[in-house]
Motif scaffolding. Sequence first.
Motif, PDB file in Angstrom:
ATOM      1  N   ALA A 165       0.018   4.255  -1.606  1.00 25.76           N
ATOM      2  CA  ALA A 165      -0.958   4.173  -2.688  1.00 25.76           C
ATOM      3  C   ALA A 165      -0.253   4.247  -4.031  1.00 25.76           C
ATOM      4  CB  ALA A 165      -1.974   5.301  -2.563  1.00 25.76           C
ATOM      5  N   PRO A 166      -0.741   3.488  -5.029  1.00 22.65           N
ATOM      6  CA  PRO A 166      -0.104   3.559  -6.349  1.00 22.65           C
ATOM      7  C   PRO A 166      -0.353   4.912  -7.005  1.00 22.65           C
ATOM      8  CG  PRO A 166      -2.113   2.260  -6.470  1.00 22.65           C
ATOM      9  CD  PRO A 166      -1.873   2.557  -5.015  1.00 22.65           C
ATOM     10  N   GLU A 261      -3.404  -2.605  -4.981  1.00 26.92           N
ATOM     11  CA  GLU A 261      -3.270  -1.185  -4.643  1.00 26.92           C
ATOM     12  C   GLU A 261      -2.890  -0.986  -3.177  1.00 26.92           C
ATOM     13  OE1 GLU A 261      -6.952   0.574  -5.960  1.00 26.92           O
ATOM     14  OE2 GLU A 261      -6.045   1.111  -7.883  1.00 26.92           O
ATOM     15  N   THR A 266       0.528  -0.764  -9.065  1.00 27.53           N
ATOM     16  CA  THR A 266      -0.374  -0.341 -10.135  1.00 27.53           C
ATOM     17  C   THR A 266      -1.003  -1.566 -10.790  1.00 27.53           C
ATOM     18  OG1 THR A 266       0.847   1.688 -10.621  1.00 27.53           O
ATOM     19  CG2 THR A 266      -0.477   0.754 -12.410  1.00 27.53           C
ATOM     20  N   ASP A 317     -11.148   5.281 -10.265  1.00 27.37           N
ATOM     21  CA  ASP A 317      -9.851   4.905  -9.703  1.00 27.37           C
ATOM     22  C   ASP A 317      -8.792   5.093 -10.784  1.00 27.37           C
ATOM     23  OD1 ASP A 317      -7.667   3.856  -8.454  1.00 27.37           O
ATOM     24  OD2 ASP A 317      -8.504   1.848  -8.143  1.00 27.37           O
ATOM     25  N   ALA A 319      -5.762   5.124 -10.745  1.00 24.55           N
ATOM     26  CA  ALA A 319      -4.548   4.324 -10.595  1.00 24.55           C
ATOM     27  C   ALA A 319      -4.606   3.042 -11.426  1.00 24.55           C
ATOM     28  CB  ALA A 319      -4.317   3.969  -9.129  1.00 24.55           C
TER      29      ALA A 319
END
Length: 501
Positions: A165-166, A261, A266, A317, A319
């Motif tokens: 995950a970023p 993602e 990113t 979110d 990110a």
Amino acid sequence: MRAPPRLTALLAAAALAVAGTALAPQLTTSGTAAGCTVAYSTTNQWDSGFQGAVTFTNNGAPVENWTLSFGFPGDQKVTQGWNGKWSQSGKTVTAVNESWNGKIATGGSLSAGFIASWSGSNPAPTAFRLNGVACDGGPGGGDPSDPPTDPPTDPPTDPPGPGGAPPKLRASGNKLVDENGATRRMLGVNRSGGEFACIQGYGIFDGPVDDASVRAIADWKVNTVRVPLNEECWLGLSHVKPEYAGANYIAAVKQFVTRLEAHGITPVVELHWTHGRYTGNDNHCPDTEYATCQKPMPNARYTPAFWTSVAQTFKDDPAVVFDLFNEPFPDRATGNLDAAWTCWRDGGSCPGIDFEVAGMQSLVNAVRATGAQNLVLIPGIAYSNDMRQWLKYRPTDPAGNLAAAWHTYNFNVCASESCWNEQLAPVAAQVPFVAGEIGENTCSHGYIDRVMAWLDSRGASYLGWTWNTWDCSSGPALISDYNGTPTNFGVGLRDHLKGLS
């Protein structure tokens, strides 16, 4: 960066097949009477708000001025709108024409939109009036008592990439850190297309944005992709083909963000092309007000609503990074640099600019008013190449989560180490520094090699322009195909990123 010259010809191109952009349905309700026809849709919805669109057709005699009204069945409240002056009293919503769109011929149509809050449920209105005349006929397109839902997205079928995950990036001093406090840098590419394909009427992205194409980007050890957007396509204005606007456009952007993602990348969602007729120095489309080119500043009519909707869409979110505006150039409209920087921050009536401007402070405010705490990038002036007064005029941010965004090409004014040391180093010493676009038009990489070395020495971030298969001798293009085969220019960025990893 503006699209290369070859893209101008696409204005007249036939519709092309676009991979990875599934079209999503909209919940609509409409009413018909002898005098008018109204179509209403919810184009985007989040936990406490939504974006609505209304298109009405005048079936009667021509009108000089119009007033549209309707009632919300639930607990809904309009907060801002466009293509009309919006107000609400109790449950009754009223939109009155602007000075420039009051006339509607027989058979003519007009679209307007708004952002609103809701609680409990979000049923569609069913009773519309145009200049006091009811548009009867009842709801269509589904049960209006059912709350609209976000358009479905097609998530990636492949497992997440090796990056996981970023990170959830935020500013800490002059560094970017993740949720664990570890220092991070954004290193990657731009993926152009979302700013121009929709307004030119042939798609949503230029080339594939499916999972295979994202894997090819990730193979370069890219950890960040900047995604340019078009505000008129996101808001679903009437002159954009509906298949490439509103809910369909939003769904495609969300799907691409999800795919990025899934590979640990990113996503930076960035506002590139905006509304507003500009006829001053360095004008690029003086004959139209539509979002078909780079404007000197964002506009007060649509851009705050765009960022309200985008922030609501991605606020859960962290990110996702927000890049407020591609390349401001208020300095070209006026020779007074202090006036240019004041316009950049505060907006309003700016010298040399034909439309009312939305300054960077108002856009930060629009994002934060939604509750979004995401990292926000703020560009400089002179097409984001001049950062000399960025620190003096930077907006205030209650979240304390801003970074400076700089663009550099071999043909820019500030294109030497001496200039970078003088103009950029003071900014990079105080806030996170992101070169959102780096490139050169020589189909080589000698210039970006120097840029990357300078930014590496200061722990700054950079993104190459652009992951598109254009002619790299006429404009920066990193690849010759979407499998990731690099151009001579792209070799420099690819090998450097792989070396860092």
